[in-house]
Design an enzyme around this catalytic site. Structure first.
Site, short mmCIF file in Angstrom:
data_model
loop_
_atom_site.label_atom_id
_atom_site.label_comp_id
_atom_site.label_asym_id
_atom_site.label_seq_id
_atom_site.Cartn_x
_atom_site.Cartn_y
_atom_site.Cartn_z
CD GLU A 1 -4.18 -5.88 2.74
OE1 GLU A 1 -4.95 -5.14 3.40
OE2 GLU A 1 -2.95 -5.75 2.73
CD GLU B 1 -3.00 -0.99 2.30
OE1 GLU B 1 -4.10 -1.54 2.17
OE2 GLU B 1 -2.66 -0.37 3.35
#
Length: 792
Positions: free
Chosen positions: A306, A153
């Site tokens: 995710e 991320e």
């Protein structure tokens, strides 16, 4: 080039982040037993393990990871191995404070959390490359390794001194000379002209508004610096394992990365996705991100890296997912192209900042509902994997999206802070999603010739190349629909002559765009056939060549065009209120259902195989509490979260795999999709179904008038409720309108669809069902009373 299929090998990857360093080693074997029980075939290791792997500078401790890699391989579980560089160990910041980022106020972002690294720091990059090199050399040939995951991320901004040096270097490459920089940034305004490169800094905290092009370039620079970090690590692992795919996980529709540029540097496009279970539009927000991710993968398979099996930990109130929602949203991702369905994380943590973030194995353990639902989903994905993996999706509609336009349009000092680019993008996507049209997303400079319809929700900044591309698309026969605030500025955020590019004004039939008239929060403007929100414009159309105008009604803009069309080009100068718009959409996109579009003509069954491979889920007949004021209904109809509800029957398309439909403003009048609705439906496509999912009532218009059709046969695929009792109180139906009783309708499905989609008047439609001229015998089947709001 390697791709996701090299890792899936005919399966849907199912698993998630596994952080065994948080647990004693005896727990690992218990984890493996439960993973196999749940159908887990892939885990991601090492995401936040830098301090464990390198506890002090230059040290390497890999014994624990060696044992884990072997354990996974011995049990048939593949490993996505992450470089641990998103969370440097405390010693790096302590010994090398220049590796720590600074915010716009100059404050250091210290260790103790994560993502605490300066993307421009040479020392950080050196240490990140060193640990990556060691990992790749040690595990590149391990049989458990299936894919590389770089960092995690990427999202760090840095305004520090080392970033300032890198920013100046980036600007020199872009502009070459200070004169070109001053011209592009418009530094004649407010005496901002630069006489030396050393005077150029990141856009740190200023007394008043920063130069907007300065800010725009800093966003471009930040995206590029983070990408340099990513590709540097990618190149290291690719050198050791050229046969294995490499990815990094995007955050959903995040402002900080130019996702089009980033996706071109990945073998696999992956995203993290966390819709709010309480958001009535959570599934549509997820669908937008899924469509974007699939489009970044050029229509091919992508990876849901995710998601949450239950609640997250970072909202103000963190709600769990109701029963079945995890399955529903996971299968929605599969239907929209995902060949990997993964979670953060496998086992819910007992310590640390995310101990209240759910895991596939929650604190409740293997007897908990979360794990039982994960186990059920794993079995389903294993059954359908061979039918759906490796295929592509094609769509007839493209929504244009560009991060540069987003960055430029979100500047301070703009006409309205109520206009939020992601919200406008979602609104246009939602209109197509609710109409069951599959959409791609595309950059405005992409080849658009394959699309019948191109939608531009809002692109404040458009390059000359992009504008020429849109003009060529329309000249070639395409249909273009554009929202407001499009084509206002060039790539340097310089306002185009006339407040909108002249080529676009000519395309849409706009002689003069006199003024922008932004609306306050909650303010609306009446238009012919609908109500506008958020924005309006004072437009003078061309005297001739404009084929259609839908004017504003009342107020300062009375009679001026809210919507206008010239040929195949439409311009919409406001944001239609979806709950009031009904059939006001200026263009009817090509009929193509959201489910039916997926891989319909491709090998191994295509999308039709995806639908058929996922059977309806049998559920026990249980009751759920209703919201206050929720009307009584059949026992099988559950709450608003989409559990075991009949889906709306739509004209000419297949209902999506989600049932989260709701208007943007729940207090506004109009139909509320996918729930009971007492108000009249504006069109046949909005007819709704009441019943047990097998038999029921279709209502068009007012439920109390004579356009009520009772059916004796299947309308939608039953959701495991074949033996549920049908709705009661059919005897009430004849009283819904004096002199007109409902009739049985033994027509086949094709005949009903033809009648409903024929475009005939309401009276003709009634006649086609035998209800216009004379009463009919009372049906023998039972049905919900038309005097009560039926279920959508």
């Amino acid at each position: 080039m390697p791709h996701l299929g090299d890792a899936t090998r005919g399966r849907i990857l199912f698993g998630g982040d596994y952080n065994p360093e948080q647990w004693p080693e005896e727990t690992w074997h218990e984890d493996v037993r439960l993973m196999k029980d749940a159908g887990v075939n892939s885990v991601t290791l090492g995401v936040f393990s830098w301090a464990k792997l390198e506890p002090e500078p230059g040290a390497r401790e890999f014994g624990w990871l060696d044992r884990l890699m072997d354990l996974m391989h011995d049990n048939g579980i593949g490993v996505v191995l992450a470089t641990p560089t998103s969370s440097p160990p405390p010693w790096l910041g302590r010994l090398h404070p220049e590796t720590l980022p600074r915010d716009a106020d100059g404050r250091i972002e210290w260790w103790g959390g994560r993502q605490h690294f300066s993307h421009s720091s040479a020392v950080y990059r050196h240490h990140a490359a060193a640990i990556t090199e060691t990992l790749a050399a040690r595990y590149g040939s391990h049989p458990a390794l299936t894919m590389w995951h770089i960092n995690n991320e990427y999202c760090t901004f840095d305004y520090g001194d080392e970033a300032a040096v890198a920013f100046r270097r980036w600007l020199r490459t872009r502009y070459g000379t200070l004169d070109a920089l001053n011209s592009a940034w418009g530094t004649a305004f407010w005496s901002q002209g630069y006489d030396t490169w050393d005077g150029v800094l990141p856009p740190r905290h200023a007394h008043y508004l920063n130069n907007p092009t300065h800010v725009l370039d800093f966003r471009r620079f930040t995206s590029d610096m983070l990408l340099e970090c990513c590709t540097a690590e990618r190149d290291i692992v690719r050198r050791h394992t050229p046969h294995l795919p490499v990815t990094t996980n995007f955050m959903p529709l995040w402002v900080g990365q130019d996702g089009w540029r980033w996706s071109e540097e990945e073998d696999v496009v992956s995203v993290d996705l966390y819709p709010d279970p309480r958001d009535p539009l959570g599934a549509q927000s997820a669908a937008l991100v899924q469509d974007l991710t699939r489009s970044q993968a050029h229509g091919g398979p992508w990876m849901l890296m995710e998601q949450a099996a239950g609640p997250v930990n970072w909202r103000g109130v963190n709600h769990p997912k109701p029963r079945g929602l995890n399955r529903l949203w996971s299968l929605q991702a599969v239907a929209r192209g995902a060949d990997a369905v993964c979670y953060f994380q496998w086992r819910q943590s007992r310590q640390g900042a995310e101990k209240f973030h759910s895991g596939m194995l929650s604190h409740a353990g293997e007897q908990g509902r979360t794990f039982q639902e994960v186990k059920q989903l794993g079995a389903e994905l294993a059954r359908i994997g061979v039918e759906v993996t490796g295929t592509h999706l094609t769509a007839d509609i493209a929504i244009l999206h560009d991060w540069n336009a987003w960055w430029a349009g979100s500047q301070d000092g703009r006409p309205s802070t109520e206009v939020d680019y992601p919200d406008v993008l979602r609104a246009w996507h939602r209109a197509l999603w609710e109409s069951h049209h599959t959409t791609d997303l595309a950059h405005p400079e992409h080849d658009l010739t394959a699309y019948k319809l191109v939608v531009v929700p809002q692109l404040y900044l458009l390059t000359d190349t992009a504008i020429d591309n849109l003009l060529a698309y329309v000249r070639a026969g395409g249909t273009l629909v554009s929202g407001f605030l499009t084509g206002i500025a060039d790539e340097d955020d310089r306002v185009r002559p006339g407040g909108m590019d002249p080529r676009l004004r000519e395309l849409f039939g706009i002689r003069t765009l006199h003024e922008w008239w932004p609306l306050d929060a909650g303010e609306t403007v009446e238009c012919e056939g609908f109500r506008g929100t958020l924005w309006s414009e004072e437009i003078e159309p061309e005297d001739d060549g404009v084929d259609e105008v839908m004017p504003y009604k009342g107020g300062e803009l009375d009679g001026l065009p809210a919507v206008l069309r010239r040929g195949r080009s439409w311009y919409v100068s406001t944001l239609p209120n979806r709950t009031r718009c009904g059939t006001c959409s200026p263009v009817s996109p090509p009929t193509r259902g959201a489910s039916g579009a997926r891989r319909a003509s491709l090998g191994r069954g295509g999308r039709a195989a995806r639908r058929a491979a996922v059977p309806p889920q049998p559920r026990p007949r249980t009751s759920h509490p209703r919201s206050p004021g929720h009307p009584p209904g059949p026992a099988h109809r559950h709450d608003r979260r989409g559990r075991d509800r009949p889906r709306p029957l739509r004209c000419g398309s297949v209902a999506p795999m989600t049932s989260e439909h709701a208007p943007a403003d729940p207090s506004a009048p109009g139909p509320v999709h996918a729930t009971w609705e007492p108000r009249p439906a504006a069109r046949w496509e909005d007819a709704f179904l009441s019943g047990n999912g097998h038999h029921g009532v279709l209502v068009f218009g007012d439920p109390n008038d004579d356009r009520v059709i009772v059916t004796h046969h299947t309308l939608v695929r039953p959701n495991g409720a074949e033996h549920a009792r049908p709705p009661r109180l059919a005897a009430e139906l004849p009283h819904s309108r004096p002199g007109c009783s409902p009739v049985t309708s033994p027509q086949p499905r094709a005949s009903r669809t033809t009648a409903r989609s024929s475009g005939c008047s309401p009276s003709t439609r009634r006649s086609s069902y035998g209800c216009a001229d004379r009463p009919a015998p009372r049906p023998t089947t039972t049905a919900a009373p038309s005097t009560s709001p039926p279920a959508r």
